[in-house]
Design a protein around this motif. Structure first.
Motif, PDB file in Angstrom:
ATOM      1  N   ASN A   5     102.876  82.799 -30.659  1.00 53.56           N
ATOM      2  CA  ASN A   5     101.431  82.612 -30.711  1.00 53.56           C
ATOM      3  C   ASN A   5     100.682  83.447 -29.666  1.00 53.56           C
ATOM      4  O   ASN A   5      99.565  83.123 -29.294  1.00 53.56           O
ATOM      5  CB  ASN A   5     101.085  81.140 -30.515  1.00 53.56           C
ATOM      6  N   ARG A   6     101.285  84.523 -29.198  1.00 54.08           N
ATOM      7  CA  ARG A   6     100.657  85.290 -28.117  1.00 54.08           C
ATOM      8  C   ARG A   6      99.370  85.973 -28.551  1.00 54.08           C
ATOM      9  O   ARG A   6      98.581  86.404 -27.695  1.00 54.08           O
ATOM     10  CB  ARG A   6     101.638  86.311 -27.548  1.00 54.08           C
ATOM     11  N   PHE A   7      99.117  86.091 -29.868  1.00 52.40           N
ATOM     12  CA  PHE A   7      97.883  86.709 -30.340  1.00 52.40           C
ATOM     13  C   PHE A   7      96.902  85.691 -30.921  1.00 52.40           C
ATOM     14  O   PHE A   7      95.925  86.085 -31.563  1.00 52.40           O
ATOM     15  CB  PHE A   7      98.189  87.805 -31.369  1.00 52.40           C
ATOM     16  N   ASP A   8      97.129  84.409 -30.691  1.00 50.65           N
ATOM     17  CA  ASP A   8      96.187  83.394 -31.152  1.00 50.65           C
ATOM     18  C   ASP A   8      94.797  83.688 -30.605  1.00 50.65           C
ATOM     19  O   ASP A   8      94.618  83.926 -29.397  1.00 50.65           O
ATOM     20  CB  ASP A   8      96.617  81.999 -30.687  1.00 50.65           C
ATOM     21  N   GLY A   9      93.811  83.709 -31.486  1.00 49.68           N
ATOM     22  CA  GLY A   9      92.437  83.953 -31.073  1.00 49.68           C
ATOM     23  C   GLY A   9      92.088  85.410 -30.863  1.00 49.68           C
ATOM     24  O   GLY A   9      90.932  85.744 -30.584  1.00 49.68           O
ATOM     25  N   LYS A  10      93.068  86.307 -30.994  1.00 45.78           N
ATOM     26  CA  LYS A  10      92.820  87.729 -30.801  1.00 45.78           C
ATOM     27  C   LYS A  10      92.470  88.396 -32.127  1.00 45.78           C
ATOM     28  O   LYS A  10      92.870  87.940 -33.202  1.00 45.78           O
ATOM     29  CB  LYS A  10      94.052  88.422 -30.196  1.00 45.78           C
ATOM     30  N   VAL A  11      91.724  89.496 -32.022  1.00 50.86           N
ATOM     31  CA  VAL A  11      91.305  90.247 -33.204  1.00 50.86           C
ATOM     32  C   VAL A  11      91.796  91.682 -33.065  1.00 50.86           C
ATOM     33  O   VAL A  11      91.557  92.331 -32.039  1.00 50.86           O
ATOM     34  CB  VAL A  11      89.772  90.225 -33.355  1.00 50.86           C
ATOM     35  N   VAL A  12      92.465  92.164 -34.106  1.00 47.57           N
ATOM     36  CA  VAL A  12      93.135  93.466 -34.061  1.00 47.57           C
ATOM     37  C   VAL A  12      92.701  94.351 -35.222  1.00 47.57           C
ATOM     38  O   VAL A  12      92.710  93.915 -36.380  1.00 47.57           O
ATOM     39  CB  VAL A  12      94.674  93.286 -34.133  1.00 47.57           C
ATOM     40  N   ILE A  13      92.336  95.589 -34.919  1.00 43.88           N
ATOM     41  CA  ILE A  13      92.107  96.618 -35.943  1.00 43.88           C
ATOM     42  C   ILE A  13      93.293  97.575 -35.916  1.00 43.88           C
ATOM     43  O   ILE A  13      93.667  98.063 -34.849  1.00 43.88           O
ATOM     44  CB  ILE A  13      90.821  97.423 -35.672  1.00 43.88           C
ATOM     45  N   VAL A  14      93.872  97.850 -37.090  1.00 44.44           N
ATOM     46  CA  VAL A  14      94.904  98.884 -37.202  1.00 44.44           C
ATOM     47  C   VAL A  14      94.456  99.871 -38.268  1.00 44.44           C
ATOM     48  O   VAL A  14      94.386  99.522 -39.449  1.00 44.44           O
ATOM     49  CB  VAL A  14      96.287  98.298 -37.567  1.00 44.44           C
ATOM     50  N   THR A  15      94.118 101.095 -37.858  1.00 46.30           N
ATOM     51  CA  THR A  15      93.734 102.089 -38.862  1.00 46.30           C
ATOM     52  C   THR A  15      94.984 102.565 -39.596  1.00 46.30           C
ATOM     53  O   THR A  15      96.081 102.596 -39.037  1.00 46.30           O
ATOM     54  CB  THR A  15      93.014 103.292 -38.221  1.00 46.30           C
ATOM     55  N   GLY A  16      94.809 102.914 -40.853  1.00 41.21           N
ATOM     56  CA  GLY A  16      95.949 103.376 -41.643  1.00 41.21           C
ATOM     57  C   GLY A  16      97.019 102.314 -41.767  1.00 41.21           C
ATOM     58  O   GLY A  16      98.210 102.604 -41.659  1.00 41.21           O
ATOM     59  N   SER A  17      96.594 101.072 -42.030  1.00 43.85           N
ATOM     60  CA  SER A  17      97.556  99.963 -42.054  1.00 43.85           C
ATOM     61  C   SER A  17      97.953  99.534 -43.465  1.00 43.85           C
ATOM     62  O   SER A  17      98.472  98.441 -43.664  1.00 43.85           O
ATOM     63  CB  SER A  17      97.005  98.757 -41.283  1.00 43.85           C
ATOM     64  N   SER A  18      97.736 100.429 -44.437  1.00 44.23           N
ATOM     65  CA  SER A  18      98.139 100.092 -45.807  1.00 44.23           C
ATOM     66  C   SER A  18      99.568 100.551 -46.112  1.00 44.23           C
ATOM     67  O   SER A  18     100.102 100.250 -47.178  1.00 44.23           O
ATOM     68  CB  SER A  18      97.169 100.725 -46.819  1.00 44.23           C
ATOM     69  N   ALA A  19     100.197 101.272 -45.169  1.00 42.52           N
ATOM     70  CA  ALA A  19     101.559 101.770 -45.407  1.00 42.52           C
ATOM     71  C   ALA A  19     102.227 102.082 -44.079  1.00 42.52           C
ATOM     72  O   ALA A  19     101.583 102.169 -43.035  1.00 42.52           O
ATOM     73  CB  ALA A  19     101.520 103.025 -46.288  1.00 42.52           C
ATOM     74  N   GLY A  20     103.543 102.243 -44.128  1.00 43.93           N
ATOM     75  CA  GLY A  20     104.310 102.740 -42.995  1.00 43.93           C
ATOM     76  C   GLY A  20     104.220 101.900 -41.736  1.00 43.93           C
ATOM     77  O   GLY A  20     104.228 100.672 -41.767  1.00 43.93           O
ATOM     78  N   ILE A  21     104.116 102.588 -40.596  1.00 47.45           N
ATOM     79  CA  ILE A  21     104.086 101.931 -39.296  1.00 47.45           C
ATOM     80  C   ILE A  21     102.862 101.025 -39.177  1.00 47.45           C
ATOM     81  O   ILE A  21     102.937  99.921 -38.616  1.00 47.45           O
ATOM     82  CB  ILE A  21     104.096 102.984 -38.173  1.00 47.45           C
ATOM     83  N   GLY A  22     101.733 101.471 -39.702  1.00 46.51           N
ATOM     84  CA  GLY A  22     100.519 100.660 -39.637  1.00 46.51           C
ATOM     85  C   GLY A  22     100.667  99.349 -40.381  1.00 46.51           C
ATOM     86  O   GLY A  22     100.241  98.285 -39.897  1.00 46.51           O
ATOM     87  N   ARG A  23     101.271  99.404 -41.541  1.00 45.49           N
ATOM     88  CA  ARG A  23     101.493  98.185 -42.330  1.00 45.49           C
ATOM     89  C   ARG A  23     102.436  97.228 -41.600  1.00 45.49           C
ATOM     90  O   ARG A  23     102.158  96.028 -41.499  1.00 45.49           O
ATOM     91  CB  ARG A  23     102.085  98.561 -43.696  1.00 45.49           C
ATOM     92  N   ALA A  24     103.537  97.756 -41.091  1.00 48.96           N
ATOM     93  CA  ALA A  24     104.487  96.914 -40.370  1.00 48.96           C
ATOM     94  C   ALA A  24     103.820  96.269 -39.159  1.00 48.96           C
ATOM     95  O   ALA A  24     104.078  95.096 -38.829  1.00 48.96           O
ATOM     96  CB  ALA A  24     105.697  97.735 -39.941  1.00 48.96           C
ATOM     97  N   SER A  25     102.936  97.016 -38.498  1.00 51.41           N
ATOM     98  CA  SER A  25     102.260  96.502 -37.308  1.00 51.41           C
ATOM     99  C   SER A  25     101.272  95.396 -37.657  1.00 51.41           C
ATOM    100  O   SER A  25     101.237  94.347 -36.994  1.00 51.41           O
ATOM    101  CB  SER A  25     101.537  97.641 -36.582  1.00 51.41           C
ATOM    102  N   ILE A  26     100.471  95.611 -38.690  1.00 48.93           N
ATOM    103  CA  ILE A  26      99.453  94.615 -39.025  1.00 48.93           C
ATOM    104  C   ILE A  26     100.109  93.304 -39.465  1.00 48.93           C
ATOM    105  O   ILE A  26      99.612  92.213 -39.177  1.00 48.93           O
ATOM    106  CB  ILE A  26      98.486  95.151 -40.108  1.00 48.93           C
ATOM    107  N   LEU A  27     101.252  93.396 -40.136  1.00 50.15           N
ATOM    108  CA  LEU A  27     101.965  92.188 -40.548  1.00 50.15           C
ATOM    109  C   LEU A  27     102.487  91.427 -39.329  1.00 50.15           C
ATOM    110  O   LEU A  27     102.423  90.195 -39.269  1.00 50.15           O
ATOM    111  CB  LEU A  27     103.110  92.538 -41.496  1.00 50.15           C
ATOM    112  N   ARG A  28     102.984  92.150 -38.331  1.00 47.34           N
ATOM    113  CA  ARG A  28     103.475  91.495 -37.113  1.00 47.34           C
ATOM    114  C   ARG A  28     102.333  90.818 -36.359  1.00 47.34           C
ATOM    115  O   ARG A  28     102.474  89.702 -35.867  1.00 47.34           O
ATOM    116  CB  ARG A  28     104.194  92.505 -36.219  1.00 47.34           C
ATOM    117  N   PHE A  29     101.220  91.520 -36.221  1.00 45.58           N
ATOM    118  CA  PHE A  29     100.077  90.926 -35.535  1.00 45.58           C
ATOM    119  C   PHE A  29      99.625  89.646 -36.238  1.00 45.58           C
ATOM    120  O   PHE A  29      99.360  88.625 -35.597  1.00 45.58           O
ATOM    121  CB  PHE A  29      98.917  91.913 -35.474  1.00 45.58           C
ATOM    122  N   GLY A  30      99.530  89.715 -37.565  1.00 46.28           N
ATOM    123  CA  GLY A  30      99.099  88.553 -38.325  1.00 46.28           C
ATOM    124  C   GLY A  30     100.043  87.382 -38.181  1.00 46.28           C
ATOM    125  O   GLY A  30      99.621  86.229 -37.988  1.00 46.28           O
TER     126      GLY A  30
END
Length: 248
Positions: A5-30
């Motif tokens: 829960n280290r990102f509870d309450g946090k808001v994250v923008i990931v550009t280019g997050s529909s594929a590849g590294i960006g997608r993997a990152s946005i899923l982890r943040f969520g």
């Protein structure tokens, strides 16, 4: 604070997050509690990411999808403005979107140079500027995704290597500038990673296979990384528990 829960309450923008590294990152943040802003150009891919987030237990109230090309400055504005409108804050900006070239254009031509430098450097510069007032309020973090190619020539697409070298120094400058505002700025130099990014350079498959084989020989682990491994590094560097790392 547990990693779950280290990102509870946090808001994250990931550009280019529909594929590849960006997608993997946005899923982890969520999955780790963040409200996430998903960005890309393909509405089909964006919807796929959204469905994966929902399946992972991220409620729709914590998901914002922004579609559009970063060639359009109004998309930059929307990324920031709509994030603040929906979530009321911004804690982390991940500048992941990049292009190796444009279809049908010689990457080493001036037209190719301008296109690559615009997306890979100028867009990052502008998004950092737009995000700064909001990140100052949250003592937030910026992570720019660069490449080991910043340190080696790439004759087939010289502007891509040049853009990543520029991005490294852009990161150093913003790190120095924004440290006094309590904003950490770092870069992740993603090495050879198994995504579709390299195929978008338009090279023949046999050339790509040759490059992969040659580069892998130089890697101590004797293999390419995958998007999840890169995402793990990005998320850890951006984490609010990582309070002292800045890229200088």
């Amino acid at each position: 604070m547990s990693s779950a829960n280290r990102f509870d309450g946090k808001v994250v923008i990931v550009t280019g997050s529909s594929a590849g590294i960006g997608r993997a990152s946005i899923l982890r943040f969520g999955k780790e509690g963040a409200s996430v802003v998903v960005h890309g150009q393909s509405k089909e891919k964006l919807e796929s990411v959204k469905q994966d987030l929902l399946k992972a237990g991220v409620p729709e109230s914590r998901i914002l999808v922004i579609a559009g090309s970063l060639e359009d400055e109004s998309v930059h504005d929307r990324l920031i403005d709509e994030t603040i409108k929906k979530f009321g804050r911004l804690d982390i900006l991940i500048n992941n979107a990049a292009i190796p070239g444009k279809p049908g254009i010689d990457s080493n031509s001036m037209e190719g140079y301008d296109a690559i430098m615009n997306i890979n450097v100028r867009v990052v510069y502008r998004l950092c500027q737009l995000a700064t007032p909001h990140l100052e309020k949250t003592k937030g973090s910026i992570v720019n995704i660069t490449s080991d190619l910043s340190e080696r020539p790439m004759p087939r697409t010289m502007p891509y290597s040049i853009s990543k070298a520029a991005l490294n120094h852009l990161t150093r400058n913003f790190a120095r500038l924004l440290a006094e505002k309590g904003i950490r700025v770092n870069a992740v130099g993603a090495g050879l990673t198994e995504t579709d990014f390299i195929t978008r350079m338009g090279m023949p498959k046999e050339v790509i296979d040759h490059i992969m084989t040659d580069v892998i020989k130089t890697i101590p682990l004797q293999r390419a990384s995958n998007a999840d491994e890169q995402a793990e590094m990005i998320v850890n560097i951006a984490s609010p528990t990582n309070t002292y790392m800045i890229h200088l």
